[in-house]
Write an enzyme that holds these catalytic residues in place. Structure first.
Site, PDB file in Angstrom:
ATOM      1  N   GLU A 121      17.118  36.526  22.379  1.00  0.00           N
ATOM      2  CA  GLU A 121      17.432  35.193  21.830  1.00  0.00           C
ATOM      3  C   GLU A 121      18.759  35.257  21.108  1.00  0.00           C
ATOM      4  O   GLU A 121      19.206  36.325  20.711  1.00  0.00           O
ATOM      5  CB  GLU A 121      16.383  34.802  20.774  1.00  0.00           C
ATOM      6  CG  GLU A 121      15.008  34.657  21.300  1.00  0.00           C
ATOM      7  CD  GLU A 121      13.984  34.561  20.173  1.00  0.00           C
ATOM      8  OE1 GLU A 121      14.359  34.270  19.021  1.00  0.00           O
ATOM      9  OE2 GLU A 121      12.812  34.790  20.472  1.00  0.00           O
ATOM     10  N   LYS A 123      20.950  34.870  17.801  1.00  0.00           N
ATOM     11  CA  LYS A 123      20.701  34.991  16.362  1.00  0.00           C
ATOM     12  C   LYS A 123      21.510  33.886  15.685  1.00  0.00           C
ATOM     13  O   LYS A 123      22.737  33.926  15.668  1.00  0.00           O
ATOM     14  CB  LYS A 123      21.130  36.367  15.867  1.00  0.00           C
ATOM     15  CG  LYS A 123      20.810  36.599  14.399  1.00  0.00           C
ATOM     16  CD  LYS A 123      20.998  38.062  14.057  1.00  0.00           C
ATOM     17  CE  LYS A 123      20.641  38.403  12.626  1.00  0.00           C
ATOM     18  NZ  LYS A 123      20.964  37.482  11.611  1.00  0.00           N
ATOM     19  N   ASP A 125      23.098  31.627  12.832  1.00  0.00           N
ATOM     20  CA  ASP A 125      23.653  32.000  11.536  1.00  0.00           C
ATOM     21  C   ASP A 125      23.533  30.837  10.563  1.00  0.00           C
ATOM     22  O   ASP A 125      24.478  30.093  10.323  1.00  0.00           O
ATOM     23  CB  ASP A 125      25.124  32.413  11.719  1.00  0.00           C
ATOM     24  CG  ASP A 125      25.661  33.090  10.474  1.00  0.00           C
ATOM     25  OD1 ASP A 125      24.851  33.454   9.607  1.00  0.00           O
ATOM     26  OD2 ASP A 125      26.885  33.250  10.372  1.00  0.00           O
ATOM     27  N   TYR A 261       9.834  31.335  15.741  1.00  0.00           N
ATOM     28  CA  TYR A 261       8.736  32.253  15.412  1.00  0.00           C
ATOM     29  C   TYR A 261       7.512  31.446  15.009  1.00  0.00           C
ATOM     30  O   TYR A 261       7.551  30.733  14.012  1.00  0.00           O
ATOM     31  CB  TYR A 261       9.212  33.154  14.273  1.00  0.00           C
ATOM     32  CG  TYR A 261       8.336  34.349  13.955  1.00  0.00           C
ATOM     33  CD1 TYR A 261       7.503  34.914  14.904  1.00  0.00           C
ATOM     34  CD2 TYR A 261       8.385  34.942  12.700  1.00  0.00           C
ATOM     35  CE1 TYR A 261       6.729  36.023  14.602  1.00  0.00           C
ATOM     36  CE2 TYR A 261       7.623  36.063  12.387  1.00  0.00           C
ATOM     37  CZ  TYR A 261       6.801  36.586  13.342  1.00  0.00           C
ATOM     38  OH  TYR A 261       6.047  37.689  13.042  1.00  0.00           O
ATOM     39  N   LYS A 347      24.350  42.610  16.223  1.00  0.00           N
ATOM     40  CA  LYS A 347      25.335  41.682  15.648  1.00  0.00           C
ATOM     41  C   LYS A 347      26.653  41.792  16.398  1.00  0.00           C
ATOM     42  O   LYS A 347      27.115  42.898  16.707  1.00  0.00           O
ATOM     43  CB  LYS A 347      25.564  42.011  14.167  1.00  0.00           C
ATOM     44  CG  LYS A 347      24.296  41.975  13.329  1.00  0.00           C
ATOM     45  CD  LYS A 347      24.172  40.710  12.545  1.00  0.00           C
ATOM     46  CE  LYS A 347      25.044  40.751  11.347  1.00  0.00           C
ATOM     47  NZ  LYS A 347      24.617  40.080  10.192  1.00  0.00           N
ATOM     48  N   CYS A 444      48.241  36.360 -18.276  1.00  0.00           N
ATOM     49  CA  CYS A 444      47.195  35.518 -17.697  1.00  0.00           C
ATOM     50  C   CYS A 444      47.814  34.236 -17.131  1.00  0.00           C
ATOM     51  O   CYS A 444      48.543  33.541 -17.842  1.00  0.00           O
ATOM     52  CB  CYS A 444      46.157  35.183 -18.771  1.00  0.00           C
ATOM     53  SG  CYS A 444      44.938  33.995 -18.191  1.00  0.00           S
ATOM     54  N   CYS A 447      46.443  31.150 -19.392  1.00  0.00           N
ATOM     55  CA  CYS A 447      46.735  30.908 -20.808  1.00  0.00           C
ATOM     56  C   CYS A 447      47.914  31.715 -21.309  1.00  0.00           C
ATOM     57  O   CYS A 447      48.332  31.557 -22.456  1.00  0.00           O
ATOM     58  CB  CYS A 447      45.492  31.199 -21.656  1.00  0.00           C
ATOM     59  SG  CYS A 447      45.134  32.966 -21.756  1.00  0.00           S
ATOM     60  N   CYS A 462      41.772  39.132 -19.040  1.00  0.00           N
ATOM     61  CA  CYS A 462      42.460  38.331 -20.051  1.00  0.00           C
ATOM     62  C   CYS A 462      41.632  38.415 -21.341  1.00  0.00           C
ATOM     63  O   CYS A 462      40.460  38.043 -21.342  1.00  0.00           O
ATOM     64  CB  CYS A 462      42.578  36.881 -19.593  1.00  0.00           C
ATOM     65  SG  CYS A 462      43.047  35.788 -20.945  1.00  0.00           S
ATOM     66  N   CYS A 468      41.058  30.673 -23.431  1.00  0.00           N
ATOM     67  CA  CYS A 468      41.504  30.679 -22.034  1.00  0.00           C
ATOM     68  C   CYS A 468      40.572  29.737 -21.247  1.00  0.00           C
ATOM     69  O   CYS A 468      39.351  29.943 -21.221  1.00  0.00           O
ATOM     70  CB  CYS A 468      41.425  32.108 -21.500  1.00  0.00           C
ATOM     71  SG  CYS A 468      41.927  32.256 -19.788  1.00  0.00           S
TER      72      CYS A 468
HETATM   73  S1  IVH Z   1      13.089  36.449  14.086  1.00  0.00           S
HETATM   74  C1  IVH Z   1      10.127  39.027  11.704  1.00  0.00           C
HETATM   75  N1  IVH Z   1      14.832  35.199  15.561  1.00  0.00           N
HETATM   76  O1  IVH Z   1      18.041  36.415  11.111  1.00  0.00           O
HETATM   77  C2  IVH Z   1      11.252  38.454  12.456  1.00  0.00           C
HETATM   78  N2  IVH Z   1      15.407  35.600  13.296  1.00  0.00           N
HETATM   79  O2  IVH Z   1      18.344  39.120   9.869  1.00  0.00           O
HETATM   80  C3  IVH Z   1      11.640  37.117  11.976  1.00  0.00           C
HETATM   81  N3  IVH Z   1      17.578  34.672  12.637  1.00  0.00           N
HETATM   82  O3  IVH Z   1      15.809  36.103   8.439  1.00  0.00           O
HETATM   83  C4  IVH Z   1      12.971  36.673  12.360  1.00  0.00           C
HETATM   84  N4  IVH Z   1      18.086  33.799  14.589  1.00  0.00           N
HETATM   85  O4  IVH Z   1      16.927  33.968   9.319  1.00  0.00           O
HETATM   86  C5  IVH Z   1      14.574  35.693  14.345  1.00  0.00           C
HETATM   87  N5  IVH Z   1      16.251  34.060  17.007  1.00  0.00           N
HETATM   88  C6  IVH Z   1      15.987  34.546  15.790  1.00  0.00           C
HETATM   89  C7  IVH Z   1      16.887  34.405  14.714  1.00  0.00           C
HETATM   90  C8  IVH Z   1      16.561  34.962  13.475  1.00  0.00           C
HETATM   91  C9  IVH Z   1      18.479  33.972  13.317  1.00  0.00           C
HETATM   92  C10 IVH Z   1      17.739  35.059  11.211  1.00  0.00           C
HETATM   93  C11 IVH Z   1      16.536  34.829  10.352  1.00  0.00           C
HETATM   94  C12 IVH Z   1      16.202  36.171   9.764  1.00  0.00           C
HETATM   95  C13 IVH Z   1      17.481  36.915   9.925  1.00  0.00           C
HETATM   96  C14 IVH Z   1      17.199  38.386  10.024  1.00  0.00           C
END
Ligand code: IVH
Length: 710
Positions: A121, A123, A125, A261, A347, A444, A447, A462, A468
């Site tokens: 999947e 990830k 952000d 999840y 990552k 500074c 001030c 400072c 300040c």
């Molecule tokens: S699964 C027990 N799936 O990444 C596993 N997390 O570094 C639960 N996150 O706290 C997380 N995309 O906020 C999962 N497809 C994804 C995700 C994901 C982003 C975040 C999530 C988690 C953090 C972990």
């Protein structure tokens, strides 16, 4: 005639119902299925029509109506209720190395003796969120918090159009195409599952709250116009937005959510993929960039594809998450202390860019530390434009050997703030003509005071604490903070404004503020004004220990302040204490004692204390029987779990400490008892039962403090 009237009204009621259904469906199709059925204009017209009809028929008010998605101020609260997570919110092990992904996969294969299905999947952000549904209705939305308990931000989450308030299980059983990758032209790796269709109504689903790039950029443009500080990235903006107290503003910002999840006692599928398929059919926004992979090559192909393709997504992503598909295998693989063994995050490498270091400027923080800041020729980095980066301190700059006029590498790693990691190889590029040898400033910038640097510290500071401006503002900010005087409505910007207008120059000035003072300022209407004044009034009830912390005496942190306040029960007692007496307090050494002595040696501080006392701020302990009180929980180790009715968790924590006990986070054999409210976490309960730890209810606990029979 009468009949006519009746039928018109009747028609309107039916129209309300029909419009609600149509708009809810349009929201679902737009936000979840990405298949709009109405143009924006059609949608807005219908929504307005519904709003008009609802205004005419208040008896038909329904908190679930699509009109409420725009956020109602009725739900605005001060602060959020904290709740225990049913299952701890763990993080994921993560790596930047493909080799480590391979080793993780090999380990998993070895553990279970074959190659299992792995779901890949994106990830996302943003910020993790846990949504609770009970009997099909959304009841809570908890932030991650500290992993064991979070803030319930449900009113804000309810403004997110893709999050259903009620679950419609009618679609779940239909056999739909399980391909979630249709529109992405990626390698054909997916596996179509047919999950068993058991409708779920009480469950938890977790995911990520995000602010799409488009909305993030719009928000920052607006903030720039208003001269408000910009958000560094969409994740910060989403987090700031979710913590707002006014859901109407949250609604305007345009958050979105992806769910990844599903948790429940009886899950409807025996695979992770199957569960998410069902979640999607139940109306949740589940990413369509999700694949079931059967080999490490398929996994790597997924990673490679999305490393580039993610740049075209509407939201920020920072990696790929790999999860073992079978829930049975997940259980078998289990967890380490912090992370599941059945999942890992890869990552994406930090993006790097070369750019010109135009100028080094200096920022004075609230403690007087002067931080050098790199002002850069703007560059695009992981989707945001970067023009500033911290240079930390003088030594950091010297180590990198950089000067104004150099071309430097800017990187965004796991951290939010971009950093400078070096300069362009000298062999390739000569420093330009304007480059100068680097020297830290001597005075500074705020001030003009001569800066000092302690021999053992990296920072220049400072020393002009009293006059300040950033230091004065910083002291006020610290004073009003939640863990100090907890005065709502006074954020950094408001304090800056009050300071610039000369309304508040020190903490005692807060207690002289009047409604007229505040309402004369632009943007402060009656409600905001009253909120500030109420907060100031309520702060007069804050206990002496917290007031001592709020005073911001250097090195006197929250816990130390409490310990000092327990030993010296008034400001006078503290003021007249000798260094020897002070150092008798646990955690107080010579440096802290000296800092306290210095604080009282300043005329200005004494004047402020006099004014605080006159205003009614608690500068002494209000409890009359301290000795007896201190004994009651002496030596007891107490865990707090769940939510409470009579006091907040922080208040209970304080009480435990005041009465001589110790509050710890996790249950162990040393725990004397658990102070348990509603919704105590099942993990804690199980552990308590296993170890035979006593569970004490809120009422029992309170009566313990009045009748000492422990
Ligand atoms: S699964 C027990 N799936 O990444 C596993 N997390 O570094 C639960 N996150 O706290 C997380 N995309 O906020 C999962 N497809 C994804 C995700 C994901 C982003 C975040 C999530 C988690 C953090 C972990």
């Amino acid at each position: 005639m009468q009949l006519d009237l009746f039928s018109i009204e009747n028609g309107e009621e039916q129209q309300i119902d029909a419009l609600r259904k149509e708009l809810a469906d349009a929201n679902y199709r737009y936000y979840v299925l990405s298949q709009p059925v109405l143009s924006d204009k059609e949608f807005d017209d219908k929504l307005r029509r519904l709003q008009d009809l609802e205004a005419k028929h208040p008896e038909m008010a329904d908190p679930d109506s699509p009109t409420q998605r725009v956020g109602s101020d009725l739900t605005a609260k001060s602060g959020f209720r904290q709740m225990e997570h049913k299952y701890p919110m763990l993080s994921l092990a993560n790596t930047y190395s493909e080799d480590e992904i391979r080793s993780w996969y090999q380990r998993v294969c070895k553990d279970i003796s074959y190659e299992p299905e792995i779901v890949c999947e994106l990830k996302y952000d943003g910020l993790s969120i846990s949504l609770w549904y009970e009997n099909g209705a959304l009841t809570h939305a908890l932030t991650r918090g500290d992993g064991t308990r979070g803030d319930d931000v449900i009113d804000n989450v309810k403004t997110i159009p893709s999050i259903p308030w009620k679950i419609d299980n009618t679609n779940v059983g239909e056999s739909q195409n399980a391909d979630r990758g249709g529109k992405h032209n990626q390698p054909d790796l997916f596996h179509i599952l047919t999950p068993s269709a058991v409708p779920l109504s009480t469950f938890e689903i977790r995911g990520e709250i995000l602010l799409p790039w488009k909305n993030f950029e719009r928000l920052n443009r607006e903030r720039e116009e208003q001269e408000e500080p910009l958000f560094a990235n969409p994740r910060n903006a989403a987090s700031g937005t979710l913590k707002l107290q006014d859901p109407r503003i949250v609604a305007q910002r345009g958050l979105d959510a992806y769910l990844y999840y599903l948790l429940a006692d009886n899950l409807p599928s025996d695979t992770h993929y199957g569960c998410l398929e069902i979640a999607n059919k139940m109306g949740f926004h589940v990413s369509d960039a999700m694949r079931v992979c059967h080999s490490i090559d398929e996994i790597m192909a997924f990673i490679t594809y999305w490393d580039t393709e993610r740049k075209n997504l509407p939201v920020a992503t920072d990696g790929i998450v790999l999860k073992v598909n079978s829930l049975q295998l997940q259980k078998q693989l289990g967890y380490t202390a912090k992370t599941p063994r059945w999942a890992i995050a890869y990552k994406f490498a930090a993006e790097k860019q070369l750019t010109l270091l135009k100028k080094i400027t200096y920022q004075v923080g609230r403690t007087g530390v002067v931080t050098p800041v790199a002002n850069l020729e703007p560059v695009q980095l992981s989707g945001t434009i970067v023009q500033r980066a911290t240079l930390h301190n003088e030594d950091f700059i010297r180590q990198l050997g950089i000067c104004e006029g150099d071309r430097v590498w800017v990187e965004k790693g796991g951290e939010i703030i971009p950093k400078i990691t070096g300069k362009e190889d000298d062999g390739n590029l000569k420093r330009n003509d304007f480059a100068k040898e680097y020297r830290f400033i001597e005075h500074c910038p705020e001030c003009g005071a001569l800066l000092l640097r302690d021999a053992d510290q990296a920072a220049w500071r400072c020393p002009n604490e009293d006059d300040c401006p950033p230091q004065q503002k910083g002291r006020i900010e610290h004073f009003v903070a939640r863990k100090a005087m907890n005065i709502d409505g006074l954020g950094t910007e408001t304090i800056d404004l009050f300071y610039e207008r000369g309304l508040v120059r020190d903490v005692a000035d807060l207690y002289d503020l009047t409604a007229t003072d505040i309402m004369h300022l632009e943007g402060f209407q009656q409600k905001a004004t009253q909120k500030i004044l109420d907060g100031i009034e309520e702060s007069k009830q804050v206990s002496w220990g917290r007031v001592l912390f709020a005073l911001g005496i250097r090195y006197v942190g929250e816990t130390t302040a409490k310990k000092i306040a327990r030993r010296f029960r008034s400001i006078e007692a503290l003021q007249t204490a000798s260094v020897e007496q002070l150092t008798e307090v646990e955690d107080v050494g010579g440096q802290i004692a000296e800092s306290i002595r210095q604080f009282f040696s300043k005329e200005k501080n004494l004047r402020i204390l006099g004014r605080l006392r006159a205003a009614g701020v608690q500068l002494e302990d209000q409890n009359e029987t301290p000795q007896q009180q201190e004994q009651l929980l002496a030596g007891k180790v107490i865990v707090i779990s769940g939510t409470f009715e009579k006091h907040s968790r922080d208040e209970y924590k304080e009480m435990i400490e005041e009465y001589g006990g110790k509050n710890t986070g996790s249950v162990s054999k040393n725990t004397d008892f658990i102070l348990a409210g509603d919704n105590m976490g099942p993990a804690k309960l199980e552990k308590a039962e296993k170890l035979g730890v006593r569970i004490v209810s809120e009422n029992e606990f309170l009566s313990m403090l009045t009748t000492p029979t422990l």
